[in-house]
Design an enzyme around this catalytic site. Structure first.
Site, mmCIF file in Angstrom:
data_model
loop_
_atom_site.group_PDB
_atom_site.id
_atom_site.type_symbol
_atom_site.label_atom_id
_atom_site.label_comp_id
_atom_site.label_asym_id
_atom_site.label_seq_id
_atom_site.Cartn_x
_atom_site.Cartn_y
_atom_site.Cartn_z
ATOM 1 N N PHE A 64 -2.496 -7.597 -2.236
ATOM 2 C CA PHE A 64 -1.472 -6.106 -2.891
ATOM 3 C C PHE A 64 -1.684 -4.828 -2.131
ATOM 4 C CE2 PHE A 64 -4.999 -5.047 -5.340
ATOM 5 C CZ PHE A 64 -4.841 -3.840 -5.805
ATOM 6 N N LYS A 65 -2.957 -4.785 -1.705
ATOM 7 C CA LYS A 65 -3.103 -3.260 -0.956
ATOM 8 C C LYS A 65 -2.014 -3.104 0.242
ATOM 9 C CE LYS A 65 -6.696 -2.833 -3.804
ATOM 10 N NZ LYS A 65 -8.369 -2.692 -3.220
#
Length: 470
Positions: free
Chosen positions: A118-119
């Site tokens: 998700f980063k």
């Protein structure tokens, strides 16, 4: 839009976005936040629902980001956002699709980007913003970052080949999975230096903060930040809360269950809620390193040392000093910088502070909507098995943390769980839970067999300074 530090008691005017973008951590050690959050009306949300369907994630991201960035021309900003969220960069052209599980939980899929975590949702935008602003100013920047697993590869993939950027990325030696190590250490580029530090993630994070607190060193080497201490990271993460809500039928409030280690992911949800997104509860999920869960249960924030920070099967959350928590406490205390400084500078020097007897803590559920829970290794294995058996969906252990806590929370549906990574990053745990090897996107074939490029350093700021200066 101007930005202030959580620790600034001077009353000086705030800074522009482009200045805090390159600065990262404020000179006083605080974290930047907007002077006031923009507000979004129900009419705007309805218009954005149509916009998302028509123009996709990048179109929505532009509308939200422009609320926070007014010192980059609109046409330039649109180009930055469109490059960051070009559909071809993601495994799913929707960028953040949302699906429903048979038990009624929803999954917001945030791991379709270049590093499968998700980063990427924030880092792809941050990389484009850095490239734009450095070119506009004719300057360079030295990024010093820390990672517990996913920030490092996301940042390096986003900044690889960007002119004027050097990256020094610290990670705790032996604490990441083999896949996570391979993602970072297989990169062979003179502008990217991977550093394995003897210690835990908090030690890496402390080194980053120590160098940023050295004003002379920071100015001489033009230090910048890609960790979520950089406001632009949180700004980008706000977008997917709106994107997920807009894909849920109806216009009723929705709760979000968020795996939380450094408090950045869920801090973005807090800000989205303050902006007017109909969020009922923010369900914070921790693993056995439950510093944040303990606070929301008791009002006591007690950081732990390396010896108390456990190595778990959701290693990206093996964190006991949650940097972004300061941003929430700033809002909790009515943005009283004097009280904030007393807590985070004076009281935390002794390892903890206690707000349990304050009216602010007593009223936080009604004002801000946070509830919290924790999970064990056995809980994560059980959730991974259960979701696979029930829905044919394989989730990673961090997402399993959030699924477990969401189901145990007693919060009414609908609940959206924020998925954090593809299961391939944590293959050993997936095999233990299911007996199945997780699928591997073609882009990651054989990365564990590539040569490793990593420098080992002790937990020592002088050694890190010497490496950067060398």
């Amino acid at each position: 839009m101007r930005y202030i530090s959580t620790r600034d008691t001077s009353g000086r005017p705030g800074k522009r976005f482009s200045d805090i973008l390159l600065e990262g951590l404020a000179a006083d050690g605080g974290l930047y936040l907007p002077e006031a959050y923009p507000t979004v009306t129900p009419e705007t949300l309805e218009a954005w629902r149509e916009l998302l369907a028509r123009d996709g994630y990048a179109g929505l991201a532009f509308e939200i980001v422009r609320l926070f960035v007014d010192d980059i021309p609109a046409d330039d900003l649109r180009g930055i956002v469109e490059r960051a969220y070009a559909p071809e960069k993601f495994l799913d052209p929707a960028v953040v699709p949302v699906t429903r599980l048979s038990d009624g939980l929803w999954l917001a899929h945030l791991s379709n980007g270049p590093s499968a975590a998700f980063k990427d949702m924030a880092m792809q935008l941050l990389g484009e913003l850095f490239a734009y602003e450095l070119a506009r100013r004719g300057e360079t920047i030295t990024i010093v970052g820390a990672t517990s697993g996913d920030t490092g590869s996301s940042a390096e993939y986003a900044l690889l080949g960007k002119p004027g950027v050097r990256v020094f990325m610290l990670s705790p030696r032996g604490r990441m999975t083999p896949f996570q190590q391979a993602q970072m250490f297989s990169i062979d580029d003179p502008g990217i230096v991977n550093i394995a530090v003897e210690g835990v993630f908090d030690d890496c994070q402390d080194l980053v903060k120590e160098l940023n607190a050295d004003a002379d060193f920071k100015a001489r080497h033009r230090l910048g930040a890609v960790n979520s201490i950089n406001w632009a990271r949180l700004m980008a993460q706000i977008v997917y809360y709106f994107a997920a809500w807009l894909q849920i039928p109806g216009d009723a409030p929705v709760s979000f269950a968020v795996p939380s280690g450094n408090f950045g992911n869920i801090a973005a949800g807090h800000i989205a809620r303050q902006m007017g997104l109909p969020i009922h509860r923010l369900i914070l999920a921790t693993n056995e390193n439950n510093v944040l869960e303990e606070f929301f249960r008791t009002g006591r924030y007690r950081i732990r040392g390396a010896s108390e920070t456990l190595a778990t099967s959701s290693p990206s959350m093996d964190i006991s000093k949650a940097s972004n928590f300061e941003r929430f406490v700033f809002d909790l205390l009515g943005r009283d910088a004097d009280r904030l400084r007393a807590l985070f500078v004076d009281d935390l020097a002794d390892g903890e502070f206690d707000l349990s007897a304050t009216p602010e803590f007593a009223g936080q559920l009604e004002r801000f909507g946070f509830v919290a829970g924790t999970s064990t290794h056995a809980d994560r294995l059980a959730e991974i098995r259960r979701v696979l058996d029930a829905d044919g969906v394989m989730i990673d252990p961090h997402t399993a943390d959030a699924v477990h806590v969401a189901r145990a929370s007693g919060v009414a549906a609908p609940i959206v769980v924020l998925e954090t990574a593809l299961p391939v990053k944590f293959a050993a745990t997936i095999v233990e839970a299911t007996g199945q090897v997780p699928p591997r996107p073609e882009r990651f074939a054989g990365i564990e067999d590539l040569p490793r490029h990593v420098v080992e350093l002790p937990r020592d700021a002088a050694a890190l300074r010497a490496l950067i200066e060398g």
